[in-house]
Each structure stands twice: as structure tokens, then as C-alpha cells.
Design an enzyme around this catalytic site. Structure first.
Site: not given
Length: 279
Positions: A44, A88, A111
Site C-alpha cells: 500500500k 490494518q 477502509d
């Protein structure tokens, strides 16, 4: 379905958008030392650097308390140089993921896991939507797969993929069925699917005899095994399906491209270039 090629084109579009915005900051939070999570974060960051997004890497040891993770997220909420925040997952077992997601400012929730973001999606008023479902919809659009009126079956009900993708397909006027680990006679549902999405993380859970002739099959799953990376869909499904995403090279690159797009969208929300709904 070549996700890698489409993702490359989308990343170039994001690069141009970043130049127009001026600055986009994306902060990632990694708690612990899970090797797979470390790889995902590195990918990422590399992709962010390539399009001109400032990648901010925050790492905490696995013993970090839940309170300390919340404190870090709140610091990032208040940091004006940060436009998007990604925590994460999975997090260590002693940390409540739901509480951490709730701590993220919804305007920075790249997200799409904050209850506000999920609620907006449910109501058809999308703000920031999880990247993998967005990437899947880009693939369907790129290959001109008819969605309106189609029968879509999503195997998997996670809040990051299965549920939000089902909402996107429904809003695109597909007739949607969600299957999961308790679904009886799975093939009875999958054989009806014009669009079949496998997102459970179990290698080979979808076999050729479970797929309708001429269907579009999206393989979201990816599992590292001794024989390499495997998806949820057996390779011989390619003999039945009209379209199939490969693993790797299908949905994975699209997820990262969509995440970068979310970061730019968050920056536009924060600058006022896009109107963010009241919370």
C-alpha cells in the site's frame, strides 16, 4: 479479467487527481508483527508513493494496549496532514476491532468500516466504501458485465467484502443472494448466479460443477499455500465461466487502486471540494 492492467490505469488517474488536490496524506496503523499484514502495508505504501500520496507508517508492538491504539488513532484524527486512516486488520486478540474502527473520524475512514460509513452505504448514500468491493464494481463496469437485473451470489459475509459488495450490487439493481458457512447446499445457489463472487478465504471452495455456464466469476480469496497463492475458485472454472478474475492479478491490484482513490476522496471531503454529510 485483467485486474492488474485496469488497476494500473486507475492508479494513473489517481496520480493526476493527487496533483490537482495538492497534498494527500494516508496513515496506516499496524499493531504487531504479522508477516502477511507487513506485506500488505508495504504494498500500500509503495503504491501510494507512486501516485504522490504521502504514506505515513505507524507501527505498534503486539503488546500495545487497546487504549494506546485508540489514542494513536485519535492523534491521527486531529493531524491536519492526514487525510485518510487505515488500521490494518486483524488486530491482536486483546484489542476490540470495533472500538478501534469507531475511533476513526468517518471523514478519514478510507477502509469504510466506521458505522457511519457502513450506514451511509446501507442507505444508498455512499461516502467511503471498502476498497475491495469498489474494485470489484470497477471490474464489472470495465468488462461491461450486465448487473441490472442479473442474479448475483456473494459467498462470504465479512464487513470488509461480502456485506458491502452485496449492497453495491443491490444498488446497481442486481438480485442479490448472500451465502456463508451455514448455507445449506451451496451449489443450489451458485448455479443460479450470473455474477458469482467468492470471498471466504478457502482455497477451491468453488468448483466448476458449481458454476453456471457463461457466468462471471470474481475470485476475491487469496491464500498462501505450499504450492503458491490460491484463490477460492478452482482453476478449471475457467472452462465454464465467460469471465474469471485470476489469482493473483485480479481483485488484489484493484483493491489497492480503490484504496488510493478513497484517500483522494477523503482529501476532497476534508477540503470541502466534496460535501460530506453531517454526522
Amino acid at each position: 479479467m485483467d485486474g492488474a492492467a485496469l488497476a494500473a490505469r486507475l492508479r494513473e488517474e489517481v496520480k493526476q487527481e493527487v496533483a490537482g488536490v495538492g497534498h494527500v496524506g494516508l496513515a496506516t496503523v499496524l499493531v504487531g508483527d504479522d508477516p502477511a499484514s507487513d506485506i500488505y502495508i508495504r504494498r500500500k505504501h509503495k503504491a501510494a508513493d507512486e501516485v504522490g500520496i504521502e504514506a505515513i507508517d505507524k507501527r505498534l508492538p503486539p503488546t500495545t494496549s487497546e487504549e494506546d491504539v485508540v489514542d494513536l488513532v485519535q492523534e491521527l484524527d486531529e493531524d491536519d496532514s492526514v487525510d485518510g486512516i487505515l488500521v490494518q486488520t486483524p488486530l491482536p486478540e486483546h484489542i476490540d476491532e470495533a472500538r478501534i474502527m469507531l475511533a476513526i473520524d468517518p471523514i478519514k475512514d478510507v477502509d469504510g468500516l466506521h458505522p457511519f460509513s457502513a450506514g451511509q452505504l446501507y442507505l444508498g448514500r455512499q461516502t467511503l466504501v471498502p476498497a475491495t468491493p469498489v474494485g470489484v464494481m470497477h471490474l464489472l463496469d470495465e468488462y461491461r458485465i450486465p448487473v441490472a437485473g442479473a442474479r448475483a451470489v456473494v459467498v462470504g459475509r465479512s464487513p470488509l467484502v461480502g456485506k458491502p459488495l452485496a449492497m453495491l450490487l443491490l444498488q446497481a439493481n442486481a438480485t442479490v443472494t448472500i451465502c456463508h458457512s451455514r448455507t445449506e447446499d451451496l451449489s443450489r445457489h451458485t448455479l443460479d448466479a450470473d455474477i458469482l463472487v467468492a470471498a471466504v478465504g478457502l482455497p477451491g471452495v468453488i468448483t466448476a460443477d458449481m458454476v453456471k455456464q457463461g457466468a462471471t466469476v470474481i475470485d476475491v480469496g487469496i491464500t498462501r499455500t505450499e504450492s503458491g497463492l490460491l484463490g477460492d475458485v478452482e482453476r478449471d472454472v475457467a472452462e465454464v465461466a465467460a469471465y474469471l478474475t485470476p489469482v493473483p492479478g485480479g481483485v488484489g491490484p484493484m483493491t489497492i487502486a480503490a484504496l488510493l482513490g478513497n484517500a483522494v476522496r477523503a482529501a476532497r471531503y476534508r477540503s470541502g471540494a466534496l460535501a460530506f454529510p453531517p454526522i
